[in-house]
Motif scaffolding. Sequence first.
Motif, mmCIF file in Angstrom:
data_model
loop_
_atom_site.group_PDB
_atom_site.id
_atom_site.type_symbol
_atom_site.label_atom_id
_atom_site.label_comp_id
_atom_site.label_asym_id
_atom_site.label_seq_id
_atom_site.Cartn_x
_atom_site.Cartn_y
_atom_site.Cartn_z
ATOM 1 N N LYS A 1 0.846 -1.198 0.000
ATOM 2 C CA LYS A 1 0.000 0.000 0.000
ATOM 3 C C LYS A 1 0.883 1.250 0.000
ATOM 4 N N PRO A 2 0.579 2.221 -0.902
ATOM 5 C CA PRO A 2 1.402 3.432 -0.957
ATOM 6 C C PRO A 2 1.181 4.319 0.267
ATOM 7 N N LEU A 3 2.257 4.914 0.742
ATOM 8 C CA LEU A 3 2.203 5.779 1.907
ATOM 9 C C LEU A 3 2.941 7.081 1.620
ATOM 10 N N CYS A 4 2.414 8.157 2.183
ATOM 11 C CA CYS A 4 3.060 9.462 2.093
ATOM 12 C C CYS A 4 2.741 10.187 3.397
ATOM 13 N N ASP A 5 3.763 10.673 4.081
ATOM 14 C CA ASP A 5 3.554 11.338 5.369
ATOM 15 C C ASP A 5 2.572 12.493 5.250
ATOM 16 N N GLY A 6 1.611 12.545 6.190
ATOM 17 C CA GLY A 6 0.697 13.675 6.274
ATOM 18 C C GLY A 6 -0.571 13.556 5.463
ATOM 19 N N CYS A 7 -0.779 12.414 4.786
ATOM 20 C CA CYS A 7 -1.998 12.260 3.983
ATOM 21 C C CYS A 7 -2.282 10.779 3.748
ATOM 22 N N TYR A 8 -3.448 10.535 3.212
ATOM 23 C CA TYR A 8 -3.825 9.190 2.764
ATOM 24 C C TYR A 8 -3.786 9.201 1.244
ATOM 25 N N ILE A 9 -3.351 8.088 0.673
ATOM 26 C CA ILE A 9 -3.159 8.023 -0.768
ATOM 27 C C ILE A 9 -3.688 6.690 -1.292
ATOM 28 N N SER A 10 -4.254 6.712 -2.479
ATOM 29 C CA SER A 10 -4.735 5.488 -3.114
ATOM 30 C C SER A 10 -4.409 5.559 -4.604
ATOM 31 N N LEU A 11 -3.983 4.439 -5.158
ATOM 32 C CA LEU A 11 -3.588 4.353 -6.562
ATOM 33 C C LEU A 11 -4.377 3.256 -7.266
ATOM 34 N N SER A 12 -4.548 3.440 -8.570
ATOM 35 C CA SER A 12 -5.140 2.398 -9.399
ATOM 36 C C SER A 12 -4.676 2.623 -10.833
ATOM 37 N N HIS A 13 -4.707 1.566 -11.623
ATOM 38 C CA HIS A 13 -4.399 1.706 -13.044
ATOM 39 C C HIS A 13 -5.062 0.584 -13.822
ATOM 40 N N SER A 14 -5.408 0.924 -15.054
ATOM 41 C CA SER A 14 -6.045 -0.036 -15.945
ATOM 42 C C SER A 14 -5.945 0.520 -17.364
ATOM 43 N N GLY A 15 -5.685 -0.343 -18.315
ATOM 44 C CA GLY A 15 -5.612 0.119 -19.701
ATOM 45 C C GLY A 15 -4.576 1.216 -19.858
ATOM 46 N N ASP A 16 -5.009 2.356 -20.381
ATOM 47 C CA ASP A 16 -4.102 3.465 -20.654
ATOM 48 C C ASP A 16 -3.957 4.448 -19.500
ATOM 49 N N ALA B 1 -3.469 5.643 -15.307
ATOM 50 C CA ALA B 1 -3.135 5.491 -13.892
ATOM 51 C C ALA B 1 -3.817 6.647 -13.186
ATOM 52 N N VAL B 2 -4.288 6.410 -11.982
ATOM 53 C CA VAL B 2 -4.975 7.449 -11.220
ATOM 54 C C VAL B 2 -4.502 7.398 -9.771
ATOM 55 N N CYS B 3 -4.420 8.576 -9.192
ATOM 56 C CA CYS B 3 -4.089 8.704 -7.782
ATOM 57 C C CYS B 3 -5.089 9.651 -7.153
ATOM 58 N N THR B 4 -5.499 9.345 -5.942
ATOM 59 C CA THR B 4 -6.298 10.277 -5.162
ATOM 60 C C THR B 4 -5.643 10.398 -3.795
ATOM 61 N N ILE B 5 -5.721 11.594 -3.254
ATOM 62 C CA ILE B 5 -5.053 11.907 -1.999
ATOM 63 C C ILE B 5 -6.011 12.726 -1.144
ATOM 64 N N ASN B 6 -5.967 12.499 0.163
ATOM 65 C CA ASN B 6 -6.911 13.164 1.050
ATOM 66 C C ASN B 6 -6.339 13.184 2.471
ATOM 67 N N ASN B 7 -6.973 13.963 3.329
ATOM 68 C CA ASN B 7 -6.575 13.961 4.734
ATOM 69 C C ASN B 7 -7.345 12.898 5.525
ATOM 70 N N LEU B 8 -8.246 12.166 4.882
ATOM 71 C CA LEU B 8 -8.978 11.035 5.462
ATOM 72 C C LEU B 8 -8.705 9.792 4.629
ATOM 73 N N PRO B 9 -8.856 8.581 5.199
ATOM 74 C CA PRO B 9 -8.673 7.374 4.395
ATOM 75 C C PRO B 9 -9.555 7.406 3.142
ATOM 76 N N ILE B 10 -8.964 7.013 2.048
ATOM 77 C CA ILE B 10 -9.611 7.147 0.740
ATOM 78 C C ILE B 10 -9.265 5.937 -0.117
ATOM 79 N N GLY B 11 -10.113 5.652 -1.089
ATOM 80 C CA GLY B 11 -9.851 4.566 -2.022
ATOM 81 C C GLY B 11 -10.277 4.951 -3.417
ATOM 82 N N VAL B 12 -9.521 4.512 -4.404
ATOM 83 C CA VAL B 12 -9.835 4.800 -5.797
ATOM 84 C C VAL B 12 -9.656 3.531 -6.618
ATOM 85 N N ASP B 13 -10.450 3.412 -7.662
ATOM 86 C CA ASP B 13 -10.275 2.313 -8.604
ATOM 87 C C ASP B 13 -10.680 2.792 -9.987
ATOM 88 N N ILE B 14 -9.944 2.332 -10.980
ATOM 89 C CA ILE B 14 -10.300 2.572 -12.377
ATOM 90 C C ILE B 14 -10.238 1.234 -13.099
#
Length: 192
Positions: free
Chosen positions: A75-90, A92-105
């Motif tokens: 699981k990706p980590l970055c100090d001071g925030c929550y981060i979620s990654l996903s990728h499919s086909g062409d 890649a997507v990232c979402t970042i927040n101050n609360l736990p978050i999830g993303v999918d593509i």
Amino acid sequence: MALTLFININELTDEQCEREMSFLCPQKRERVLKMRFEDDKKRSLAANLAARRAAADFFGTDEDEIKIICNSSGKPLCDGCYISLSHSGDYAVCTINNLPIGVDIEKKRDVNPKLINKICVNDAEKEYAADTQSLLTLWSVKEACFKALSPKVSTVSDISLEITARGFECGGISFIETGIVHNDYIFSLVSV
């Protein structure tokens, strides 16, 4: 407030890919080097680049100052925030927040109908997943919920969705958004 960034892997140059390798944590670099297909490598590198860019925007700093690391489960980590990654086909997507978050593509495609038995845990989910595109949407929402709720859940089948006229609801999740982006991709974003 969540910040989401998409990167088309076809827009990455060889130089950008090579440069991004230097920003990978050792575990991810090792995984990328073992990948057989160039597009798989590009998706992984694009996701890391999206994470660094999103974090730089989030913190108001230069992307070269951002280091994304991985925990023992990847699981990706970055100090001071929550981060979620996903990728499919062409994409890649990232979402970042101050609360736990999830993303999918997910690139629209036919999926094996047997996936219903793997991910559907209630009658409403089984009814919703009547065709392969609805099943893919359900998978995307559950995958995003899994990322936001992890490590409280261990698999997507631990997640039970309620399907309402407004969309999807899930215990522990305060926000669920899903839809079509870039014409041929299903995108899901959730936050606790």
